[in-house]
Design an enzyme around this catalytic site. Structure first.
Site, PDB file in Angstrom:
ATOM      1  N   ASP A  84      70.153  16.513  80.078  1.00  0.00           N
ATOM      2  CA  ASP A  84      68.884  15.772  80.175  1.00  0.00           C
ATOM      3  C   ASP A  84      68.754  14.912  81.433  1.00  0.00           C
ATOM      4  OD1 ASP A  84      66.349  15.119  79.046  1.00  0.00           O
ATOM      5  OD2 ASP A  84      67.124  13.203  78.355  1.00  0.00           O
ATOM      6  N   TYR A  86      62.382   5.250  67.224  1.00  0.00           N
ATOM      7  CA  TYR A  86      62.617   6.673  67.490  1.00  0.00           C
ATOM      8  C   TYR A  86      63.093   6.962  68.911  1.00  0.00           C
ATOM      9  CZ  TYR A  86      62.173  11.602  66.273  1.00  0.00           C
ATOM     10  OH  TYR A  86      62.450  12.909  65.970  1.00  0.00           O
ATOM     11  N   HIS A 110      65.535  13.486  85.875  1.00  0.00           N
ATOM     12  CA  HIS A 110      65.408  14.093  84.548  1.00  0.00           C
ATOM     13  C   HIS A 110      65.893  15.542  84.622  1.00  0.00           C
ATOM     14  CE1 HIS A 110      62.525  14.939  80.913  1.00  0.00           C
ATOM     15  NE2 HIS A 110      63.737  14.635  80.509  1.00  0.00           N
ATOM     16  N   SER A 124      60.315  17.315  79.073  1.00  0.00           N
ATOM     17  CA  SER A 124      60.885  17.230  77.728  1.00  0.00           C
ATOM     18  C   SER A 124      60.471  18.445  76.901  1.00  0.00           C
ATOM     19  CB  SER A 124      60.387  15.966  77.021  1.00  0.00           C
ATOM     20  OG  SER A 124      60.759  14.828  77.753  1.00  0.00           O
ATOM     21  N   CYS A 163      61.277  21.587  77.130  1.00  0.00           N
ATOM     22  CA  CYS A 163      61.002  22.826  77.867  1.00  0.00           C
ATOM     23  C   CYS A 163      62.275  23.652  78.062  1.00  0.00           C
ATOM     24  CB  CYS A 163      60.366  22.535  79.219  1.00  0.00           C
ATOM     25  SG  CYS A 163      58.662  21.982  79.104  1.00  0.00           S
ATOM     26  N   LYS A 212      65.935   7.126  78.368  1.00  0.00           N
ATOM     27  CA  LYS A 212      64.818   7.185  79.313  1.00  0.00           C
ATOM     28  C   LYS A 212      64.559   5.820  79.973  1.00  0.00           C
ATOM     29  CE  LYS A 212      64.126  11.357  77.764  1.00  0.00           C
ATOM     30  NZ  LYS A 212      64.474  12.558  78.468  1.00  0.00           N
ATOM     31  N   ARG A 244      64.897  16.037  65.774  1.00  0.00           N
ATOM     32  CA  ARG A 244      66.008  16.011  66.732  1.00  0.00           C
ATOM     33  C   ARG A 244      67.363  16.042  66.037  1.00  0.00           C
ATOM     34  NH1 ARG A 244      64.674  15.755  72.461  1.00  0.00           N
ATOM     35  NH2 ARG A 244      62.414  15.558  72.475  1.00  0.00           N
ATOM     36  N   ARG A 279      58.148   9.753  71.661  1.00  0.00           N
ATOM     37  CA  ARG A 279      57.905   8.728  72.673  1.00  0.00           C
ATOM     38  C   ARG A 279      56.417   8.414  72.727  1.00  0.00           C
ATOM     39  NH1 ARG A 279      58.013  10.584  77.132  1.00  0.00           N
ATOM     40  NH2 ARG A 279      58.821  12.664  76.803  1.00  0.00           N
TER      41      ARG A 279
HETATM   42  O1  SAT Z   1      62.845  10.782  72.810  1.00  0.00           O
HETATM   43  S1  SAT Z   1      63.405  11.186  74.091  1.00  0.00           S
HETATM   44  O2  SAT Z   1      62.655  10.559  75.174  1.00  0.00           O
HETATM   45  O3  SAT Z   1      64.795  10.780  74.205  1.00  0.00           O
HETATM   46  C1  SAT Z   1      63.342  12.869  74.227  1.00  0.00           C
HETATM   47  C2  SAT Z   1      62.550  13.391  75.349  1.00  0.00           C
HETATM   48  O4  SAT Z   1      61.362  13.164  75.419  1.00  0.00           O
HETATM   49  O5  SAT Z   1      63.130  14.091  76.199  1.00  0.00           O
HETATM   50 MN    MN Z   2      64.372  14.526  78.406  1.00  0.00          MN
END
Ligand code: SAT
Ligand code: MN
Length: 594
Positions: A285, A209, A238, A260, A262, A218, A378, A69
């Protein structure tokens, strides 16, 4: 297709702007999913993995300039800057459209424009909402198939005039006539991830991505949904959601907010080491929570799959994720073994010879810097493939949330667990959350930053108003609100060793949380909250030195006093928008420490 006039008009207008070669309405079928994979393989964007090792799965390598991100390219375009607040990048909506219009003009030349109707949440659930993503990326279509519920059934629910969030995405790389495509088209120097909270629109340009491109996640389910939630009196957070069952059959649902990368996915799928306890996954998530007539807060997982961090995932840290990703999955930026399987750092087996790294080159393991998988590599895996997915994970009514956990990566200071004195104090704890930065976002890893409620990159409006919304929700729900806790699995001793083993052992903390929800479990009142007494956390069978346990539950008053000015500085960012209740909470903390 659809008789939804507004939807058809919007699609026509977007096609006129972007000039794709072809328009495809996605039906969400299995055939369509397979077609997308084959298109990617045929174009050189993806390769099939071994049908024996990873059936029906592909490996994709992104452009090295498009791996996470991009928070500095993420904008909230509200009419007033104050409505975006000090933690977001703001742009005037008209100004942003002036920037975007020329970028999107003809941007899909040589490509197919896919129309992806999707539901965030079980189709037709009263907690669910619908979006439509227009994208020129088959990778996005395939990922959306896993991560959301896509297709004709969504259009049915939408009817002729249902509400949807329009999401426009382009990789930003039009093709000239006859031009050969690159494996991962993007526009690395011109990324824009933009949100229009008043008109509830999303425009994303230049990146393919994850959260930059899968706009249901998000962009919609957090940034836009947080605005809708504020307006409509619910919460978009979140948070993972897990179902915890005690040996006596007592069931609790726990939502937990961690930044994210963690460990939300690991906690959501945890295998308890405590005999008789069971954890099942509802989501890993995002949580959408609404009040039901009984006055309690009920949550759904708006997603349909996992977009999990690969490195570090193995049969010890998360056997359930390993099972979930064992087939029908998409792997991005991981390594590839000569026998057609995936490989990443800390997967179960040592790196084989002739391993291909995420750049597509034979991996040379000079040192620990040169990783075979990108740290933000990922897997995209269907939630239904998780062996411990909860039987009620798709209940359209949602699950009643009993407890909310906050947590982050903190190597010092923050104790293993504590409970807030009240909802207001819990809101204070969330608002002062801090965590070390991870590879999920571009930027420096390890830096400590305030990340309130793990929403810093995801709150679609002024965070001070968001804090007020938390307080308002508490005022509405009163005693029926979930209990709030703060946990930290990431403490290190002075010599650097981990004080807490984490992973399945975190079930010991969950047990205490479960007890606290029923008014049991021993606590001692400290200035920072209600801490477990030294023997309140069940450590039976766990070989943890008494000193480490004491350190994990120690409150260093002097250290906490030193944090007060940092908290004040953090709060000062919000000016007079900061709810006075939170200043009051901070003042009380200071008093209790003195
Ligand atoms: O790339 S994402 O935003 O979906 C993953 C994350 O940062 O939790
Ligand atoms: Mn996340």
């Amino acid at each position: 297709m659809t008789n939804h006039t507004a939807l058809k008009d919007w699609v026509a207008k977007t096609a006129e702007l972007c000039q794709p070669d072809k328009i495809v309405w996605c039906d969400g079928s299995k055939d369509e999913y397979q077609r997308m994979l084959q298109i990617m393989v045929d174009s050189g964007s993806a390769q099939w993995l071994s049908p024996e090792r990873k059936p029906n799965s592909i490996l994709v390598r992104s452009d090295p300039a498009d791996v996470a991100r991009v928070e500095d390219r993420t904008f909230i375009c509200s009419n007033y800057e104050a409505d975006a607040g000090p933690t977001n990048h703001w742009k005037d909506p008209e100004e942003m459209h002036e920037i975007l219009r020329p970028l999107f003009r003809n941007c899909m030349r040589g490509r197919t424009m896919y129309i992806i109707p999707f539901s965030m949440g079980p189709v037709g659930s009263p907690i669910a909402h619908i979006g439509v993503e227009i994208s020129d990326s088959p990778y996005v279509v395939a990922n959306m198939h896993i991560m959301t519920r896509v297709g004709s059934k969504v259009l049915e629910v939408l009817g002729d005039d249902g509400e949807f969030v329009p999401c426009i995405h382009s990789v930003g790389k039009p093709l000239a006539f006859g031009e050969k495509d690159v494996p991962w088209p993007c526009n690395a120097d011109n990324k824009y991830i933009t949100h229009f909270p008043e008109t509830k629109e999303i425009w994303s340009y230049g990146s393919g991505y994850g959260g930059n491109a899968l706009l249901g996640k998000k962009c919609f389910a957090l940034r836009i949904a947080s605005v809708m939630a504020k307006e409509q009196g619910w919460m978009a957070e979140h948070m993972l959601i897990l179902k915890l069952t005690s040996p006596q059959g007592v069931v609790k649902h726990i939502a937990a907010a961690f930044p994210s990368a963690c460990g939300k996915t690991n906690l959501a799928m945890l295998t308890p080491t405590l005999p008789g306890w069971k954890v099942e996954t509802v989501g890993d998530d995002i949580a959408w929570m609404k009040f039901k007539e009984d006055g309690y807060l009920y949550a759904i997982n708006p997603e349909n799959g996992f977009f999990g961090v690969a490195p570090g995932t193995n049969t010890k840290t998360n056997p359930n994720a390993m099972a979930a990703l064992s087939k029908n999955s998409i792997f991005t930026n991981v390594g590839k073994t000569p026998d057609g399987d995936v490989w990443w750092e800390d997967i179960d087996r040592p790196a084989p010879d002739l391993l291909i790294d995420w750049h597509g080159k034979e991996w040379v393991h000079y040192d620990s810097v040169n990783k075979a998988a990108h740290p933000n590599a990922r897997f995209t895996a269907p939630a239904s493939q998780c062996p411990v997915i909860a039987d009620n994970w798709e209940d359209p009514a949602g699950v009643k949330i009993d407890a909310i956990l906050f947590g982050g990566r903190r190597s010092t200071g923050q104790p293993l667990a504590l409970q807030s004195f009240s909802w207001e104090h819990g809101t204070f704890l969330g608002s002062t959350m801090a965590s070390q930065k991870t590879a999920a976002a571009a930027g420096k890893v390890g830096e400590l930053r305030f990340d309130p409620m793990a929403m810093l990159p995801f709150c679609g409006y002024n965070m001070a108003d968001y804090f007020q919304h938390w307080l308002d929700m508490g005022a509405t729900g009163g005693d029926k609100m979930p209990r709030i806790f703060y946990v930290n699995w990431f403490r290190r001793a002075e010599d650097g060793h981990w004080l807490w083993p984490g992973f399945g052992e975190n079930s010991r903390v969950l047990k205490w949380v479960c007890e606290r929800c029923d008014g049991a479990g021993d606590v001692v009142e400290t200035p920072i909250g209600l801490l477990p007494t030294n023997d309140a956390i069940d450590t039976t069978g766990l070989d943890i030195p008494e000193d480490d346990m004491a350190e994990l539950l120690r409150v260093d008053v002097d250290e906490w006093k030193q944090k007060i000015p940092l908290f004040r500085e953090h709060y000062a960012k919000f000016g007079d928008k900061l709810p006075s209740e939170l200043t009051k909470q901070l003042d009380s903390l200071e008093e209790r420490l003195n």
